[in-house]
Design an enzyme around this catalytic site. Structure first.
Site, PDB file in Angstrom:
ATOM      1  N   HIS A   1      39.367  46.064  39.565  1.00 31.72           N
ATOM      2  CA  HIS A   1      38.841  45.179  40.609  1.00 31.72           C
ATOM      3  C   HIS A   1      37.360  44.897  40.374  1.00 31.72           C
ATOM      4  CE1 HIS A   1      42.278  45.124  43.560  1.00 31.72           C
ATOM      5  NE2 HIS A   1      42.669  46.008  42.666  1.00 31.72           N
TER       6      HIS A   1
ATOM      7  N   ASP B   1      36.360  41.733  48.067  1.00 30.48           N
ATOM      8  CA  ASP B   1      37.749  41.903  47.638  1.00 30.48           C
ATOM      9  C   ASP B   1      38.608  42.002  48.900  1.00 30.48           C
ATOM     10  OD1 ASP B   1      40.228  43.077  46.777  1.00 30.48           O
ATOM     11  OD2 ASP B   1      39.215  43.697  44.939  1.00 30.48           O
TER      12      ASP B   1
END
Ligand code: UDP
Length: 445
Positions: A21, A117
């Site tokens: 990520h 995110d």
């Protein structure tokens, strides 16, 4: 409040704290910084202890800052369970993020936009408390996000027991091609909640960003070969080893930063690779070495064709012409990196988005094949050997290799000047510079 430095826009990036990520957001941040945007990436104090910077040049483009996830000493492992980790991270992380924004907002570099995110949907709520622009940055492919979206809104009722799974805009999916929770409600319920929660406040986000490119799924793509921020210690032997190998002769094997195989599966992988007779470079992080029997490790080292390493700069390896095939778990970053660098894949997906990514690799983009799992849930050495041959051998793998060339060109076109991804990034930066910060400026003047 101090007067802001004129002309600057400051983007605060909040990635979910894991390698897969952090990497795509970092790439995006580097790209923004080349366009005069100040970028600060926030990760956890625990993660900060395992950062290995490949070069200090990263810090010239992306500044790093840290918040607490409530588990300074052991991170995820200290939490003991996924629900514990996620709920404490939300509580402690929200407070720390608030304090961080306050710190910057009383400095010469106030924040204009939070790129977060969606796994950390609470970061958007904090951004909105300060009236900031919120941009959701999805690190998985559109097709997978769309499956989650359909489930979240009850458009796809789960669990599904009989295939095919039909979702408008996507190819018909077999159960094995879907994220496992689609057919198994007991599969990691805490992650199911995390994935669904991405959409709980998405209507408040001002911008949606996806790490993909338009032609791939009718959208930012890696455009350099350095991650420069690794959470594992790098092994420098791989590149010199690769340099001595002929073009297309090496199978590169990596299952990302989270997949952990049983000893039995590790043995089958090792024996399958040995049986091919091809060279292979296998990333097994130290924490996972215990699952490969010592004798097997010795046999690989002794055969003269295999190299086991802790961690490498994957994009550097994938762009090396010695690599002829990527044996991968089909994490979205790995899949996208292989597509963009033109490397055929053999897919061994495990969970979340990986089965759907593998479906697209095999049947939509036709840039690789997926191994078959036997009735015991194991991929045998024979199956691995067979699939490697299909991709590596000249005649058998020709169509797959031709397709990888096509996708590499399309990816390059997307990120090149005037390409779709280049256009989208420019539009984001222009909007950021022109207007997004105006409301804030008014407040501060
Ligand atoms: N990676 C790397 N070196 C390695 C193995 C992986 O730099 O030895 C990087 C890879 O380039 C990718 C990320 O780690 O950017 C893994 O992300 P992915 O989404 O593929 O899988 P995850 O780790 O999230 O399961």
């Amino acid at each position: 409040m101090e007067e802001r430095v004129s002309g600057y826009r400051h983007v605060l990036m909040v990635p979910y704290p894991s390698q897969g990520h952090i990497n795509p957001m970092l790439q995006f941040g580097k790209r923004l910084s080349t366009q005069g945007v100040r970028v600060t990436m926030v990760t956890t104090i625990f993660i900060s202890k395992s950062i290995h910077l490949q070069s200090s040049s990263l810090l010239a483009s992306v500044q790093l800052d840290f918040i607490s996830d409530g588990y300074h000493q052991g991170g995820f492992d200290q939490a003991g369970s996924v629900p514990n980790y996620l709920s404490r991270m939300q509580e402690v992380g929200s407070n720390c993020l608030r304090q961080l924004i306050q710190k910057y907002n009383s400095s010469y570099h106030p924040i204009d936009c939070v790129v977060y995110d969606p796994f950390l949907s609470w970061a958007l709520n904090v951004a909105k408390e300060f009236g900031l622009l919120g941009a959701a940055f999805f690190t998985q492919m559109c097709a997978v996000n769309y499956i989650y979206y359909n489930v979240y809104h009850g458009l796809l009722k789960v669990p599904i027991s009989s295939p095919p799974v039909s979702i408008p805009g996507l190819p018909l999916l077999d159960l094995k091609d879907t994220p496992p929770f689609v057919y198994d409600p007991c599969f990691y319920p805490a992650y199911f909640h995390l994935l669904m929660n991405q959409f709980s406040n998405i209507h408040k986000a001002d911008i949606l960003l996806v790490n993909s490119f338009y032609k791939l799924e009718d959208q930012a793509v890696p455009n350099d070969t350095e991650n420069v921020l690794n959470l594992f210690e790098l092994d420098s032997s791989a590149i010199s080893w690769l340099k001595e190998k002929p073009a297309g002769s090496v199978i590169y094997v990596s299952f990302g930063s989270m997949v952990c195989f049983s000893s039995e599966q590790m043995e089958e992988i090792a024996l399958g690779l040995l049986a091919t007779g091809f060279n292979f470079l296998w990333v097994i992080p130290d924490v996972e070495r215990k699952n490969l029997a010592k004798e097997m490790g010795n046999e690989i080292r002794g055969c003269g064709r295999g190299l086991i390493v802790n961690w490498i700069t994957q994009m550097e390896v994938l762009s090396n012409e010695a690599v002829g095939c990527f044996f991968t778990h089909c994490g979205w970053n790995s899949t996208l990196e292989a597509l963009c660098l033109g490397v055929p894949m053999v897919a061994l997906p495990q969970w979340t988005d990986q089965p759907t990514n593998a479906k697209f690799v095999e049947d939509v983009w036709k840039v690789g094949i997926r191994v078959k799992v036997n009735e015991k849930g194991i991929v045998t050495r024979e199956e691995i050997e067979k699939c490697m041959r299909v991709v590596m051998e000249k005649e058998l793998g020709r169509e797959i290799r031709n397709n990888t060339k096509k996708w590499k060109e399309l990816a390059l076109e997307a990120v090149s000047e005037g390409g779709t991804s280049d256009h989208n990034i420019n539009e984001f930066v222009n909007n950021l510079k022109a207007g997004f910060g105006l409301a804030r400026d008014k407040e501060t003047t």
